[in-house]
Design an enzyme around this catalytic site. Structure first.
Site, PDB file in Angstrom:
ATOM      1  CE  LYS A  38      -4.122   1.913   2.248  1.00 26.63           C
ATOM      2  NZ  LYS A  38      -5.295   1.544   3.058  1.00 26.63           N
ATOM      3  CD  GLU A 117      -6.288  -1.777   1.640  1.00 24.93           C
ATOM      4  OE1 GLU A 117      -7.344  -1.330   2.139  1.00 24.93           O
ATOM      5  OE2 GLU A 117      -5.417  -2.350   2.310  1.00 24.93           O
TER       6      GLU A 117
END
Length: 230
Positions: A38, A117
């Site tokens: 991420k 993500e």
């Protein structure tokens, strides 16, 4: 073969991190050796040593059981529970695309596949000062195709269709949608599932029931996420 995929959502609090954790777990159980990544995460707490802990990354690590080092999962960690661009304006350390790219490439090199993500929904400012970086810029720079996480309840047709349309307009490939908080047999949610496909032109590739520990997704659908690009 596709090496990595990107997880985005129709908005904040649709369960994107929860669904991502279950997807990484499913990939691990199927023998894919997955990593999680991420670019930036906000709203984090500090450990006993005073350092910020990447909460989303820790959650995914704990749920999925992957052994990836936590400090390789997210390069930019902010304390304020606001959009990354605003958190960086307040706290400093704005996102640098090259740093994000290097961390992503390392995850790809050391693991069989990567699930990256996003922050918030698809329209999320990651940096806004002398440079403007949007979430879509990261997706395009890394050449990723996306899965959309959406809540299965009331309003999801609208949110899925608008998210999908924005992504298509900006040249982002959609691999499918995973519906979270899905109650199998519920008349409205089953209709939402069908209408998202009909109106939104997307495929529902999996569902997650409330408090589930797995995604209802076939092995074929899972494997298709990493097949050759069309």
């Amino acid at each position: 073969m596709r090496k990595a995929i990107f997880m985005t959502g129709t908005g904040t609090d649709v369960g994107k991190t929860y669904v991502t954790a279950l997807l990484v777990k499913k990939l691990k159980d199927r023998g894919y050796d997955p990593a999680y990544y991420k670019a930036a995460v906000s709203g984090n707490t500090r450990g006993a040593d005073g350092r910020l802990i990447a909460g989303d990354a820790l959650y995914v690590k704990n749920i999925s059981g992957i052994d990836q080092p936590l400090d390789e999962m997210c390069p930019y960690i902010y304390e304020r529970a606001v959009s990354p661009h605003l958190a960086a304006q307040i706290e400093g350390d704005p996102v640098d695309m090259e740093t994000v790219r290097k961390g992503f490439e390392k995850a790809c090199e050391t693991h069989g596949c990567v699930v990256m993500e996003g922050s918030g929904g698809i329209v999320c400012p990651i940096r806004c000062d002398d440079k403007l970086i949007l979430l879509e810029d990261i997706i395009k720079t890394l050449g990723l195709s996306c899965i959309i996480t959406a809540d299965a309840g009331l309003g999801t047709i609208n949110s899925v269709v608008l998210t999908a349309e924005y992504m298509r307009r900006n040249g982002i490939k959609i691999l499918g949608v995973i519906l979270n908080n899905f109650h199998a047999g519920d008349v409205m949610e089953e209709d939402n599932r069908m209408m998202c496909e009909i109106v939104g032109g997307v495929k529902i590739i999996g569902t997650v029931a409330p408090d589930a520990t797995d995604i209802d997704m076939t092995d074929e659908a899972l494997d298709a996420l990493f097949c050759e690009e069309e």
